[in-house]
Design a protein around this motif. Structure first.
Motif, PDB file in Angstrom:
ATOM      1  N   UNK A  73       0.817  -1.212   0.000  1.00 41.64           N
ATOM      2  CA  UNK A  73       0.000   0.000   0.000  1.00 41.64           C
ATOM      3  C   UNK A  73       0.852   1.266   0.000  1.00 41.64           C
ATOM      4  N   UNK A  74       1.946   1.236   0.750  1.00 38.12           N
ATOM      5  CA  UNK A  74       2.813   2.408   0.842  1.00 38.12           C
ATOM      6  C   UNK A  74       3.360   2.786  -0.523  1.00 38.12           C
ATOM      7  N   UNK A  75       3.776   1.776  -1.289  1.00 38.01           N
ATOM      8  CA  UNK A  75       4.293   2.022  -2.629  1.00 38.01           C
ATOM      9  C   UNK A  75       3.201   2.571  -3.545  1.00 38.01           C
ATOM     10  N   UNK A  76       2.000   2.002  -3.437  1.00 39.69           N
ATOM     11  CA  UNK A  76       0.878   2.482  -4.248  1.00 39.69           C
ATOM     12  C   UNK A  76       0.603   3.946  -3.934  1.00 39.69           C
ATOM     13  N   UNK A  77       0.488   4.258  -2.647  1.00 43.70           N
ATOM     14  CA  UNK A  77       0.175   5.629  -2.248  1.00 43.70           C
ATOM     15  C   UNK A  77       1.248   6.606  -2.721  1.00 43.70           C
ATOM     16  N   UNK A  78       2.504   6.190  -2.641  1.00 42.46           N
ATOM     17  CA  UNK A  78       3.611   7.049  -3.063  1.00 42.46           C
ATOM     18  C   UNK A  78       3.537   7.333  -4.556  1.00 42.46           C
ATOM     19  N   UNK A  79       3.295   6.292  -5.347  1.00 35.46           N
ATOM     20  CA  UNK A  79       3.264   6.483  -6.795  1.00 35.46           C
ATOM     21  C   UNK A  79       2.028   7.252  -7.240  1.00 35.46           C
ATOM     22  N   UNK A  85       1.229  14.860  -8.326  1.00 29.91           N
ATOM     23  CA  UNK A  85       2.129  16.015  -8.239  1.00 29.91           C
ATOM     24  C   UNK A  85       2.582  16.502  -9.609  1.00 29.91           C
ATOM     25  N   UNK A  86       2.721  15.569 -10.563  1.00 31.90           N
ATOM     26  CA  UNK A  86       3.156  15.994 -11.896  1.00 31.90           C
ATOM     27  C   UNK A  86       1.985  16.360 -12.812  1.00 31.90           C
ATOM     28  N   UNK A  87       0.780  16.392 -12.245  1.00 26.33           N
ATOM     29  CA  UNK A  87      -0.383  16.846 -12.998  1.00 26.33           C
ATOM     30  C   UNK A  87      -1.029  15.806 -13.879  1.00 26.33           C
ATOM     31  N   UNK A  88      -0.591  14.553 -13.775  1.00 28.01           N
ATOM     32  CA  UNK A  88      -1.130  13.500 -14.640  1.00 28.01           C
ATOM     33  C   UNK A  88      -2.417  12.891 -14.101  1.00 28.01           C
ATOM     34  N   UNK A  89      -2.586  12.939 -12.790  1.00 26.94           N
ATOM     35  CA  UNK A  89      -3.695  12.258 -12.137  1.00 26.94           C
ATOM     36  C   UNK A  89      -4.396  13.194 -11.161  1.00 26.94           C
ATOM     37  N   UNK A  90      -5.728  13.089 -11.095  1.00 22.00           N
ATOM     38  CA  UNK A  90      -6.518  13.846 -10.131  1.00 22.00           C
ATOM     39  C   UNK A  90      -7.185  12.875  -9.159  1.00 22.00           C
ATOM     40  N   UNK A 104      -8.854   9.827 -11.482  1.00 20.71           N
ATOM     41  CA  UNK A 104      -9.171  10.096 -12.890  1.00 20.71           C
ATOM     42  C   UNK A 104      -7.935  10.714 -13.528  1.00 20.71           C
ATOM     43  N   UNK A 105      -7.581  10.253 -14.723  1.00 19.61           N
ATOM     44  CA  UNK A 105      -6.479  10.893 -15.437  1.00 19.61           C
ATOM     45  C   UNK A 105      -6.883  12.320 -15.812  1.00 19.61           C
ATOM     46  N   UNK A 106      -5.953  13.263 -15.596  1.00 22.58           N
ATOM     47  CA  UNK A 106      -6.255  14.678 -15.783  1.00 22.58           C
ATOM     48  C   UNK A 106      -6.734  14.986 -17.203  1.00 22.58           C
ATOM     49  N   UNK A 134      -3.910  22.068 -14.123  1.00 24.58           N
ATOM     50  CA  UNK A 134      -2.843  21.595 -15.014  1.00 24.58           C
ATOM     51  C   UNK A 134      -1.450  21.929 -14.495  1.00 24.58           C
ATOM     52  N   UNK A 135      -1.362  22.819 -13.528  1.00 23.75           N
ATOM     53  CA  UNK A 135      -0.060  23.203 -12.992  1.00 23.75           C
ATOM     54  C   UNK A 135       0.447  22.225 -11.941  1.00 23.75           C
ATOM     55  N   UNK A 136      -0.259  21.103 -11.770  1.00 23.75           N
ATOM     56  CA  UNK A 136       0.162  20.104 -10.803  1.00 23.75           C
ATOM     57  C   UNK A 136      -0.462  20.294  -9.437  1.00 23.75           C
ATOM     58  N   UNK A 137      -1.576  21.028  -9.388  1.00 22.42           N
ATOM     59  CA  UNK A 137      -2.298  21.221  -8.129  1.00 22.42           C
ATOM     60  C   UNK A 137      -2.867  19.877  -7.682  1.00 22.42           C
ATOM     61  N   UNK A 138      -2.516  19.457  -6.482  1.00 19.91           N
ATOM     62  CA  UNK A 138      -2.948  18.144  -6.001  1.00 19.91           C
ATOM     63  C   UNK A 138      -3.901  18.238  -4.808  1.00 19.91           C
ATOM     64  N   UNK A 139      -4.538  19.391  -4.664  1.00 18.40           N
ATOM     65  CA  UNK A 139      -5.468  19.580  -3.554  1.00 18.40           C
ATOM     66  C   UNK A 139      -6.754  18.785  -3.776  1.00 18.40           C
TER      67      UNK A 139
END
Length: 258
Positions: A73-79, A85-90, A104-106, A134-139
């Motif tokens: 789980x730790x590895x999953x959460x990290x990835x 963080x890189x804006x690929x996933x929301x 969801x993919x951004x 798109x700027x990598x906002x992960x909130x």
């Protein structure tokens, strides 16, 4: 307790259960710590039934479904955090349970939201908001100070974002990031989980081979592919997984449904 509240409480009792080993559930041989989470998400999203919603929703997976594919789980959460963080996933808090997070993919989110906004007066404001994402906002949520002072939205524009469905009210002065038109998805997901857990419970000794459950004909309560729900109940630890010579056995855990 109302019937609706009881249903949610019964089906989303995410108490910690003995988990399946990843390769036992899926046949995957990914090594923990080197798992391709992006690939796993793409696989889960192929099980999502977009036609159910007339393509008004992007493909959605839940974070805990990844735990059915990868045991660390730790590895999953990290990835997942890195992809966000890189804006690929929301990631979205769906609201029916504090441990249920949609992924969801951004690019899919942006395309689906803009498709739904075509021709609406809120389009310009929504485009401005999507540019911030798109700027990598992960909130997961936004307070009024951030919306006004950092994102430079007006009160009127915030109202438009809520109207469009990309924000939902969290409490006074803060909003969740949300998926427009996701209400029906949540309804189908809750009913489907309850129905699939019921199938396991009603099997002899409360046990069923995973392969047999995958082949079960779905009822009117199960709108998604059976494998989508199996990844859910395994990843959420609502069933125990037992290795047998015939394959992985799913065992119902008392207390998950009435």
């Amino acid at each position: 307790m109302s019937r609706k509240r009881a249903l949610i409480a019964d089906t989303f009792c995410l108490t910690k259960r003995r988990r399946c080993a990843a390769d036992a559930v899926t046949g995957d041989t990914h090594a923990d710590g080197a798992a391709d989470i992006r690939s796993s998400l793409q696989h889960l999203m192929t099980l999502f039934s977009r036609k159910l919603f007339n393509d008004s929703l992007p493909p959605v997976a839940l974070k805990h479904q990844l735990y059915s594919l990868h045991s660390d789980k730790t590895s999953v959460d990290k990835q997942v955090s890195e992809l966000r963080a890189n804006g690929e996933l929301l990631m979205f808090q769906l609201g029916f349970d504090s441990e249920a997070f949609a992924l969801v993919f951004a690019e899919d989110y942006r395309a689906t939201v803009l498709q739904g906004e075509a021709g609406r007066e809120t389009l310009g404001t929504v485009e401005k908001f999507l540019a911030k994402l798109n700027t990598g906002c992960s909130d997961l949520s936004f307070n009024k100070e951030k919306m006004l002072k950092e994102f430079l939205f007006t009160d009127s524009e915030i109202t438009q974002l809520v109207k469009s469905g990309v924000l939902t009210v969290r409490d006074a002065g803060s909003w969740w990031l949300s998926i427009p038109n996701s209400g029906k998805f949540i309804k189908y997901f809750i009913k489907g989980r309850k129905a699939v857990l019921g199938m396991v419970k009603k099997s002899k000794y409360g046990e069923i081979l995973k392969t047999e459950l995958e082949e079960r004909r779905t009822t009117s309560q199960v709108k998604f592919q059976m494998k989508y729900h199996i990844h859910d109940i395994v990843g959420a630890e609502l069933v125990e997984c037992i290795q047998t010579t015939s394959g992985t056995l799913l065992r119902y855990v008392d207390g998950n449904i009435n």
